[in-house]
Design a protein around this motif. Structure first.
Motif, PDB file in Angstrom:
ATOM      1  N   LEU A 164       0.587  -0.959   0.318  1.00 45.75           N
ATOM      2  CA  LEU A 164       0.358   0.404   0.429  1.00 45.75           C
ATOM      3  C   LEU A 164       1.469   0.925  -0.012  1.00 45.75           C
ATOM      4  O   LEU A 164       1.705   1.704   0.952  1.00 45.75           O
ATOM      5  N   ALA A 165       0.883   1.625  -1.452  1.00 45.14           N
ATOM      6  CA  ALA A 165       2.018   2.710  -1.683  1.00 45.14           C
ATOM      7  C   ALA A 165       1.359   3.891  -0.435  1.00 45.14           C
ATOM      8  O   ALA A 165       0.093   4.922  -0.301  1.00 45.14           O
ATOM      9  N   PRO A 166       2.675   4.964  -0.414  1.00 44.81           N
ATOM     10  CA  PRO A 166       2.351   5.918   0.921  1.00 44.81           C
ATOM     11  C   PRO A 166       0.858   7.099  -0.276  1.00 44.81           C
ATOM     12  O   PRO A 166       1.473   7.012  -1.007  1.00 44.81           O
ATOM     13  N   ASN A 167       0.588   7.353   0.388  1.00 50.60           N
ATOM     14  CA  ASN A 167      -0.979   7.687   0.443  1.00 50.60           C
ATOM     15  C   ASN A 167      -0.433   9.507  -0.143  1.00 50.60           C
ATOM     16  O   ASN A 167      -1.260   9.983  -1.230  1.00 50.60           O
TER      17      ASN A 167
ATOM     18  N   LEU B 201      -0.714  -0.760  -4.065  1.00 52.91           N
ATOM     19  CA  LEU B 201      -2.287  -0.547  -4.327  1.00 52.91           C
ATOM     20  C   LEU B 201      -1.058   1.808  -4.523  1.00 52.91           C
ATOM     21  O   LEU B 201      -0.919   2.200  -3.827  1.00 52.91           O
ATOM     22  N   ALA B 202      -1.781   1.899  -5.797  1.00 54.64           N
ATOM     23  CA  ALA B 202      -0.914   3.650  -5.641  1.00 54.64           C
ATOM     24  C   ALA B 202      -1.865   4.172  -4.891  1.00 54.64           C
ATOM     25  O   ALA B 202      -2.843   4.737  -4.168  1.00 54.64           O
TER      26      ALA B 202
ATOM     27  N   ALA C 184       1.477   6.984 -10.393  1.00 50.31           N
ATOM     28  CA  ALA C 184       1.805   6.028 -10.531  1.00 50.31           C
ATOM     29  C   ALA C 184       1.308   4.924 -11.746  1.00 50.31           C
ATOM     30  O   ALA C 184       2.281   3.546 -12.476  1.00 50.31           O
ATOM     31  N   VAL C 185       0.477   5.066 -12.547  1.00 48.54           N
ATOM     32  CA  VAL C 185       0.120   5.292 -13.896  1.00 48.54           C
ATOM     33  C   VAL C 185       1.223   5.305 -14.820  1.00 48.54           C
ATOM     34  O   VAL C 185       1.574   4.355 -15.863  1.00 48.54           O
TER      35      VAL C 185
ATOM     36  N   ILE D 249       0.702  -2.909 -10.467  1.00 47.43           N
ATOM     37  CA  ILE D 249       0.273  -1.039 -10.238  1.00 47.43           C
ATOM     38  C   ILE D 249      -1.259  -1.194 -10.041  1.00 47.43           C
ATOM     39  O   ILE D 249      -1.498  -1.415 -11.817  1.00 47.43           O
ATOM     40  N   LEU D 250      -2.216  -1.232  -9.167  1.00 45.30           N
ATOM     41  CA  LEU D 250      -3.439  -1.411  -9.362  1.00 45.30           C
ATOM     42  C   LEU D 250      -3.528   0.366  -8.599  1.00 45.30           C
ATOM     43  O   LEU D 250      -3.162   0.724  -7.857  1.00 45.30           O
TER      44      LEU D 250
END
Lengths: 292, 308
Positions: free
Chosen positions: A158-161, A185-186, A194-195, A213-214
């Motif tokens: 769970l990548a940093p928000n 999860l971006a 991220a995309v 990458i979602l």
């Protein structure tokens, strides 16, 4: 991107898709959410990934893992270096994308530069962390006893928000450099980079399935990221106490390695160190009999 | 052809009268089967039905008695953590392993299928093929999976292929005969249809797509063509023939698509292990993982399921 006023040409807006198994599908669910700027204008429609997308990504990551782990440390370093090169080439695009999502110009420049440098940093560690963390152990029997690292396997992340690019890169790079594959999860707030970073990976020599990458809602996917039985470790970067607790609870089912990286300032140099690689490594100790 | 009494089991039909296959139509129809929405309760039932239709298969040069015993154990104990599971329909092995399987499955309601007739190429004299078949039946196989001579079929010697199937059927005695067309080597859907008609008229109890040794193995397209051939044969003669797609069906989702196709082509009468089988080795575990997922809500890992 937004159309410039006064221009007669209709600009071609980019479709932000997800990245699974080296391909860019739309979410299986067909759902989207609108990413808005501070004034409530729509910047882009972003895929709202479902748990089935996640499941497909895990299958891809699992398939890719043995091959990626078997690649030589030197090659993994080269591939990461290549990712940095590609990112450098698209520096302006990433800066513009960060600015579009509300990051200041100077901060955006700094973030992209640091991301590139961080990739180089971990590329350099590719053929060095094993020597640093492995050991020959003293034992009181006639055995040659040594410990080496092996990748944990498939890692969900769970990548940093609040750091759309740097936070992502700082977590993906140390994970894959050690031979793991991952499903990320971006950031829900800043998903665009991220995309675009997936496109950078795609244009480099990262095999399909190594990084998936979602984009989508945390609330929907966190549970699945933590509970999937075929995921060996989970990294989370910002979770409140309650979420962290439920996440660790779900991860216990198949004894996932749980790595918490909360309250990290990814801009600081203290946010890059080889222990980030070791977080998703398992120690294998071998007892080898020797003659007296 | 008419419904009047014709001795359909011994006469080679006129293959030039077999209708041509519309390939585009087949592709479109197959795409439709894959877009059906199947809700949870139906899905669980479908998955259990798939399990009950599986011929758990090991056909490797490296098969040992130990491997076959392990496969039989898997057939009996699919996944004991899940109660109320059906058992698979059969295990499918080489003739030399039939005895081992017989012993391992003693007292169980699981059939033993054996490949025969110089599987997988079928390139052997008829006498050898007959002996191969008799040996498998004598060792205790109650289902025989034979391969047709694709070489003869492609050379246009349909009569020889027909006579061979008739002879093998006779050698089978009470054992069920499944006829493998090896559709991957037949080349066109028209030939698949012709071979299906030929095999059914020669007395096949089942027609089967592939050996699993040739790519492409089973596809939904060839299976649909064969199902349609079965349907038309049933309308002509009143005799039901079973269908077994084999090779390449390894995901539960795909297997459920096949069931949809079966239901919409042949109807409920064929929706039992008596009339439809999956020849597969890795399908069972994927189905079990899906069933476990439905029960727990958590996606599963192959690490926690026994290998077969």
């Amino acid at each position: 991107m937004a159309q410039k006023s006064g221009s007669k040409r209709l600009s071609v807006a980019k479709t932000y898709k997800i990245y699974i198994d080296g391909k860019f599908p739309r979410t299986e669910s067909g759902r989207y959410f609108a990413l808005e700027d501070s004034k409530g204008g729509v910047i882009a429609n972003v895929c709202r990934s479902s748990r089935k997308d996640f499941r497909n990504a895990v299958v891809a990551a699992r398939k890719a893992q043995p091959g990626w782990a078997k690649a030589s440390a030197y090659l993994r370093g080269q591939v990461l270096y290549r990712v940095a090169e590609m990112l450098e080439g698209r520096r302006d695009q990433f800066i513009a994308e960060l600015v579009l999502q509300g990051v200041g110009q100077r901060a955006a420049e700094k973030e992209v530069d640091l991301s590139i440098d961080r990739l180089i940093y971990f590329a350099g560690w590719a053929d060095k962390y094993q020597q640093v963390f492995s050991a020959v152990n003293p034992v009181s029997s006639s055995h040659f006893n040594f410990s080496i690292l092996e990748p944990t396997g498939v890692v969900s992340m769970l990548a940093p928000n609040d750091s759309g690019l740097l936070g992502l890169v700082s977590n993906v790079a140390p994970t894959i450099v050690g031979g793991n594959t991952c499903i990320v999860l971006a950031s829900e707030k800043l998903p665009l980079c991220a995309v675009s970073f997936a496109e950078v990976l795609h244009a480099s020599d990262v095999p399909g399935g190594v990084v998936n990458i979602l984009t989508g809602h945390r609330s929907e996917l966190t549970g699945q990221f933590a509970s999937h039985m075929d995921v060996n470790a989970i990294i989370y970067c910002d979770a409140d106490r309650k979420t962290a607790q439920s996440l660790q609870h779900a991860a216990a089912d198949n004894i996932k390695r749980v790595v918490s990286r909360t309250r990290t300032d990814w801009f600081k140099s203290s946010a890059q160190h080889p222990y980030l690689i070791r977080d998703t490594q398992e120690v294998k100790t071998t007892w080898h009999p020797i003659g007296v | 052809m008419s419904l009047t009494a014709v001795d359909t089991t011994t006469r080679l039909p006129d293959l030039s009268a077999v209708p041509a296959v519309d390939e585009v139509g087949v592709n479109e129809r197959v795409a439709r089967f894959q877009s059906r929405s199947i809700k949870t309760a139906s899905k669980i039932e479908a998955l259990k039905l798939v399990l009950s239709m599986i011929d758990l298969t090991t056909l490797e040069g490296q098969d040992t008695p130990g491997k076959v015993r392990q496969l039989c154990q898997k057939a009996i104990h699919l996944h004991d953590a899940l109660p109320d599971l059906p058992h698979v329909a059969a295990v499918c092995v080489y003739p030399t392993m039939v005895g081992v399987a017989r012993e391992a499955l003693a007292g169980r309601d699981i059939n033993i299928a054996s490949v025969a007739t110089a599987f997988p190429s079928g390139q052997a004299p008829l006498s050898v093929k007959l002996e191969d078949t008799r040996m498998a039946v004598a060792a205790g196989a109650n289902e025989i999976d034979m391969v047709i001579s694709r070489g003869e079929f492609l050379a246009g010697h349909h009569g020889r292929v027909f006579d061979e199937i008739v002879a093998i059927k006779e050698a089978c005695g009470d054992a069920h005969l499944k006829v493998i067309l090896e559709t991957g080597e037949l080349g066109t859907l028209d030939r698949v249809r012709k071979a299906s008609v030929l095999a059914m008229h020669a007395g096949a109890d089942f027609i089967k797509t592939s050996t699993g040794k040739i790519q492409p193995a089973a596809t939904m397209q060839v299976t649909l063509v064969m199902l349609q051939a079965i349907r038309d044969y049933y309308y002509d003669t009143g005799r039901m023939v079973g269908m077994k797609p084999a090779g390449g069906i390894s995901s539960a989702k795909l297997a459920v698509h096949y069931l949809v196709m079966l239901r919409e082509t042949l109807g409920n009468a064929w929706m039992t292990p008596d009339w439809f089988r999956f020849g597969a080795s890795s399908l069972a575990n994927d189905v079990l993982m899906q069933l476990q997922k439905q029960k727990t809500g958590v996606y599963q890992s192959p690490d926690y399921f026994s290998k077969d």
